[in-house]
Scaffold this active site. Structure first.
Site, PDB file in Angstrom:
ATOM      1  N   ALA A 197     -12.916  -9.547  16.077  1.00  0.00           N
ATOM      2  CA  ALA A 197     -12.990  -8.312  15.288  1.00  0.00           C
ATOM      3  C   ALA A 197     -14.278  -7.521  15.535  1.00  0.00           C
ATOM      4  O   ALA A 197     -14.340  -6.329  15.201  1.00  0.00           O
ATOM      5  CB  ALA A 197     -12.841  -8.635  13.805  1.00  0.00           C
ATOM      6  N   ARG A 208      -7.676  -1.447  14.366  1.00  0.00           N
ATOM      7  CA  ARG A 208      -7.910  -2.190  15.612  1.00  0.00           C
ATOM      8  C   ARG A 208      -7.814  -1.284  16.852  1.00  0.00           C
ATOM      9  O   ARG A 208      -8.036  -1.733  17.970  1.00  0.00           O
ATOM     10  CB  ARG A 208      -6.891  -3.326  15.768  1.00  0.00           C
ATOM     11  CG  ARG A 208      -7.021  -4.426  14.744  1.00  0.00           C
ATOM     12  CD  ARG A 208      -6.043  -5.548  15.049  1.00  0.00           C
ATOM     13  NE  ARG A 208      -5.772  -6.357  13.876  1.00  0.00           N
ATOM     14  CZ  ARG A 208      -6.480  -7.435  13.503  1.00  0.00           C
ATOM     15  NH1 ARG A 208      -7.502  -7.836  14.224  1.00  0.00           N
ATOM     16  NH2 ARG A 208      -6.167  -8.094  12.413  1.00  0.00           N
ATOM     17  N   HIS A 219      -8.496  -9.545  25.333  1.00  0.00           N
ATOM     18  CA  HIS A 219      -7.838  -9.826  24.045  1.00  0.00           C
ATOM     19  C   HIS A 219      -6.521 -10.540  24.308  1.00  0.00           C
ATOM     20  O   HIS A 219      -5.789 -10.183  25.250  1.00  0.00           O
ATOM     21  CB  HIS A 219      -7.534  -8.534  23.286  1.00  0.00           C
ATOM     22  CG  HIS A 219      -8.758  -7.727  23.000  1.00  0.00           C
ATOM     23  ND1 HIS A 219      -9.644  -8.047  21.998  1.00  0.00           N
ATOM     24  CD2 HIS A 219      -9.253  -6.625  23.617  1.00  0.00           C
ATOM     25  CE1 HIS A 219     -10.639  -7.171  22.006  1.00  0.00           C
ATOM     26  NE2 HIS A 219     -10.424  -6.292  22.976  1.00  0.00           N
ATOM     27  N   GLU A 235     -13.469  -6.911  29.103  1.00  0.00           N
ATOM     28  CA  GLU A 235     -13.057  -7.053  27.703  1.00  0.00           C
ATOM     29  C   GLU A 235     -11.681  -7.707  27.694  1.00  0.00           C
ATOM     30  O   GLU A 235     -10.771  -7.256  28.398  1.00  0.00           O
ATOM     31  CB  GLU A 235     -12.995  -5.659  27.055  1.00  0.00           C
ATOM     32  CG  GLU A 235     -12.528  -5.680  25.614  1.00  0.00           C
ATOM     33  CD  GLU A 235     -12.305  -4.270  25.045  1.00  0.00           C
ATOM     34  OE1 GLU A 235     -12.411  -3.281  25.812  1.00  0.00           O
ATOM     35  OE2 GLU A 235     -12.001  -4.185  23.842  1.00  0.00           O
ATOM     36  N   ARG A 244      -1.461  -2.630  17.155  1.00  0.00           N
ATOM     37  CA  ARG A 244      -1.494  -3.280  15.847  1.00  0.00           C
ATOM     38  C   ARG A 244      -2.005  -2.293  14.776  1.00  0.00           C
ATOM     39  O   ARG A 244      -1.768  -1.111  14.886  1.00  0.00           O
ATOM     40  CB  ARG A 244      -2.334  -4.558  15.947  1.00  0.00           C
ATOM     41  CG  ARG A 244      -1.716  -5.567  16.932  1.00  0.00           C
ATOM     42  CD  ARG A 244      -2.546  -6.818  17.102  1.00  0.00           C
ATOM     43  NE  ARG A 244      -2.674  -7.538  15.845  1.00  0.00           N
ATOM     44  CZ  ARG A 244      -3.596  -8.496  15.625  1.00  0.00           C
ATOM     45  NH1 ARG A 244      -4.443  -8.832  16.586  1.00  0.00           N
ATOM     46  NH2 ARG A 244      -3.645  -9.111  14.457  1.00  0.00           N
ATOM     47  N   PRO A 261     -15.939 -14.096  16.688  1.00  0.00           N
ATOM     48  CA  PRO A 261     -15.581 -14.719  15.420  1.00  0.00           C
ATOM     49  C   PRO A 261     -14.107 -15.099  15.305  1.00  0.00           C
ATOM     50  O   PRO A 261     -13.230 -14.346  15.751  1.00  0.00           O
ATOM     51  CB  PRO A 261     -15.907 -13.636  14.386  1.00  0.00           C
ATOM     52  CG  PRO A 261     -16.928 -12.790  15.036  1.00  0.00           C
ATOM     53  CD  PRO A 261     -16.635 -12.827  16.507  1.00  0.00           C
ATOM     54  N   ASN A 262     -13.880 -16.237  14.709  1.00  0.00           N
ATOM     55  CA  ASN A 262     -12.550 -16.753  14.347  1.00  0.00           C
ATOM     56  C   ASN A 262     -11.744 -17.282  15.531  1.00  0.00           C
ATOM     57  O   ASN A 262     -10.680 -17.872  15.322  1.00  0.00           O
ATOM     58  CB  ASN A 262     -11.724 -15.694  13.575  1.00  0.00           C
ATOM     59  CG  ASN A 262     -12.431 -15.234  12.330  1.00  0.00           C
ATOM     60  OD1 ASN A 262     -12.822 -16.051  11.519  1.00  0.00           O
ATOM     61  ND2 ASN A 262     -12.626 -13.934  12.177  1.00  0.00           N
ATOM     62  N   TYR A 293      -1.295 -14.883  18.016  1.00  0.00           N
ATOM     63  CA  TYR A 293      -2.250 -15.349  19.028  1.00  0.00           C
ATOM     64  C   TYR A 293      -1.741 -16.520  19.862  1.00  0.00           C
ATOM     65  O   TYR A 293      -2.410 -16.919  20.817  1.00  0.00           O
ATOM     66  CB  TYR A 293      -3.583 -15.719  18.357  1.00  0.00           C
ATOM     67  CG  TYR A 293      -4.231 -14.535  17.675  1.00  0.00           C
ATOM     68  CD1 TYR A 293      -4.596 -13.412  18.404  1.00  0.00           C
ATOM     69  CD2 TYR A 293      -4.458 -14.524  16.299  1.00  0.00           C
ATOM     70  CE1 TYR A 293      -5.175 -12.310  17.793  1.00  0.00           C
ATOM     71  CE2 TYR A 293      -5.047 -13.430  15.667  1.00  0.00           C
ATOM     72  CZ  TYR A 293      -5.395 -12.320  16.424  1.00  0.00           C
ATOM     73  OH  TYR A 293      -5.961 -11.227  15.821  1.00  0.00           O
ATOM     74  N   ARG A 321      -4.603 -20.372  13.770  1.00  0.00           N
ATOM     75  CA  ARG A 321      -4.748 -19.049  13.174  1.00  0.00           C
ATOM     76  C   ARG A 321      -3.635 -18.124  13.667  1.00  0.00           C
ATOM     77  O   ARG A 321      -3.542 -17.853  14.860  1.00  0.00           O
ATOM     78  CB  ARG A 321      -6.101 -18.506  13.609  1.00  0.00           C
ATOM     79  CG  ARG A 321      -6.372 -17.086  13.248  1.00  0.00           C
ATOM     80  CD  ARG A 321      -7.588 -16.568  14.019  1.00  0.00           C
ATOM     81  NE  ARG A 321      -7.831 -15.197  13.666  1.00  0.00           N
ATOM     82  CZ  ARG A 321      -8.387 -14.300  14.464  1.00  0.00           C
ATOM     83  NH1 ARG A 321      -8.797 -14.652  15.665  1.00  0.00           N
ATOM     84  NH2 ARG A 321      -8.545 -13.065  14.066  1.00  0.00           N
ATOM     85  N   ASN A 350     -14.126 -11.844  24.766  1.00  0.00           N
ATOM     86  CA  ASN A 350     -13.160 -11.547  23.714  1.00  0.00           C
ATOM     87  C   ASN A 350     -13.979 -11.495  22.426  1.00  0.00           C
ATOM     88  O   ASN A 350     -14.326 -12.536  21.866  1.00  0.00           O
ATOM     89  CB  ASN A 350     -12.070 -12.613  23.614  1.00  0.00           C
ATOM     90  CG  ASN A 350     -11.046 -12.249  22.543  1.00  0.00           C
ATOM     91  OD1 ASN A 350     -11.318 -11.384  21.692  1.00  0.00           O
ATOM     92  ND2 ASN A 350      -9.886 -12.879  22.578  1.00  0.00           N
TER      93      ASN A 350
HETATM   94  C1  DQA Z   1      -8.395 -10.257  19.304  1.00  0.00           C
HETATM   95  C2  DQA Z   1      -7.933  -8.964  18.615  1.00  0.00           C
HETATM   96  C3  DQA Z   1      -8.875  -8.560  17.496  1.00  0.00           C
HETATM   97  O1  DQA Z   1      -8.400  -7.373  16.860  1.00  0.00           O
HETATM   98  C4  DQA Z   1      -8.937  -9.654  16.455  1.00  0.00           C
HETATM   99  O2  DQA Z   1      -9.862  -9.312  15.433  1.00  0.00           O
HETATM  100  C5  DQA Z   1      -9.239 -10.993  17.024  1.00  0.00           C
HETATM  101  C6  DQA Z   1      -8.594 -11.376  18.292  1.00  0.00           C
HETATM  102  C7  DQA Z   1      -7.379 -10.749  20.361  1.00  0.00           C
HETATM  103  O3  DQA Z   1      -7.753 -11.614  21.160  1.00  0.00           O
HETATM  104  O4  DQA Z   1      -6.218 -10.312  20.375  1.00  0.00           O
HETATM  105  O5  DQA Z   1      -9.942 -11.797  16.432  1.00  0.00           O
HETATM  106  O6  DQA Z   1      -9.624  -9.989  19.967  1.00  0.00           O
END
Ligand code: DQA
Length: 152
Positions: free
Chosen positions: A83, A117, A106, A104, A113, A16-17, A29, A24, A80
Site C-alpha cells: 500500500a 489504488r 504488483h 515496480e 481495483r 507492508p503486509n 493475491y 491474506r 512491490n
Molecule cells: C499490491 C497492491 C497494493 O494495492 C496492495 O496494497 C498490496 C499488494 C499487489 O501486489 O497487488 O499490499 O502491491
C-alpha cells in the site's frame, strides 16, 4: 541462492503486509507465500547470472534505508511496495536517488481495483511496472531487470 562476486546484485523489496501472503486475501493475491515468490525470483535470477537479495518490511523507513544502502552497490531494484505504492512520497524520492533500473511489481492490478489504488507514487520513478500477473510477475520482473542491465 549462491552469490557470485562478479554478478550484478538485484534487490527485491517487499512492503507492508506482504509477509502475510498465502493467508491474506488469497482470492486477490493467490495461495502462494512470499517465500514462494522469492524462490521463483531467485531461480530466475540464478538462470540469468544475477544475484538476488530480498528484504520485506512493514516499515516505510526500513525500506527507504534499504534503498539508500543499495545505491552504488545494487544494479537494479524490484519493488512491490504494497500500500506504500499509493501514498509514500518518501519512497518515490528514495527511488529517484537510485541510479539503476527500478521495476515496480504488483501481484494484482491495482488500477482495476478501488479508486485509491489507481494512483502510484512509484510509477513516475519506475523504469517499468509489472502488475496483474500474480506470482509469474516475479519471474517477469527478474527478466525485465536482466534486459535493462543488458545481461540477457
Ligand atoms: C499490491 C497492491 C497494493 O494495492 C496492495 O496494497 C498490496 C499488494 C499487489 O501486489 O497487488 O499490499 O502491491
Amino acid at each position: 541462492m549462491s552469490a557470485h562476486v562478479d554478478n550484478p546484485v538485484v534487490l527485491l523489496l517487499s512492503g507492508p503486509n506482504l509477509n502475510l501472503l498465502g493467508e491474506r486475501e488469497p482470492k486477490i493475491y493467490g495461495p502462494e507465500t512470499l517465500a514462494d515468490h522469492v524462490a521463483t525470483a531467485a531461480a530466475a535470477a540464478e538462470d540469468l547470472g544475477l544475484d538476488l537479495e530480498h528484504l520485506q518490511s512493514n516499515h516505510e523507513g526500513v525500506i527507504i534505508d534499504a534503498i539508500h544502502t543499495a545505491r552504488r552497490r545494487c544494479a537494479a531494484i524490484i519493488i512491490n511496495p504494497g500500500a506504500l505504492t499509493h501514498y509514500a512520497w518518501s519512497l518515490h524520492d528514495a527511488l529517484a536517488a537510485f541510479d539503476g533500473p527500478v521495476i515496480e511489481l504488483h501481484l494484482s492490478d491495482p488500477k482495476s481495483r478501488e479508486p485509491w489504488r489507481h494512483v502510484s507514487v512509484v510509477e513516475p520513478v519506475a523504469t517499468l511496472t509489472i502488475a496483474g500477473h500474480g506470482g509469474d510477475g516475479y519471474r517477469m520482473a527478474i527478466e525485465a531487470a536482466a534486459k535493462e542491465l543488458g545481461v540477457t
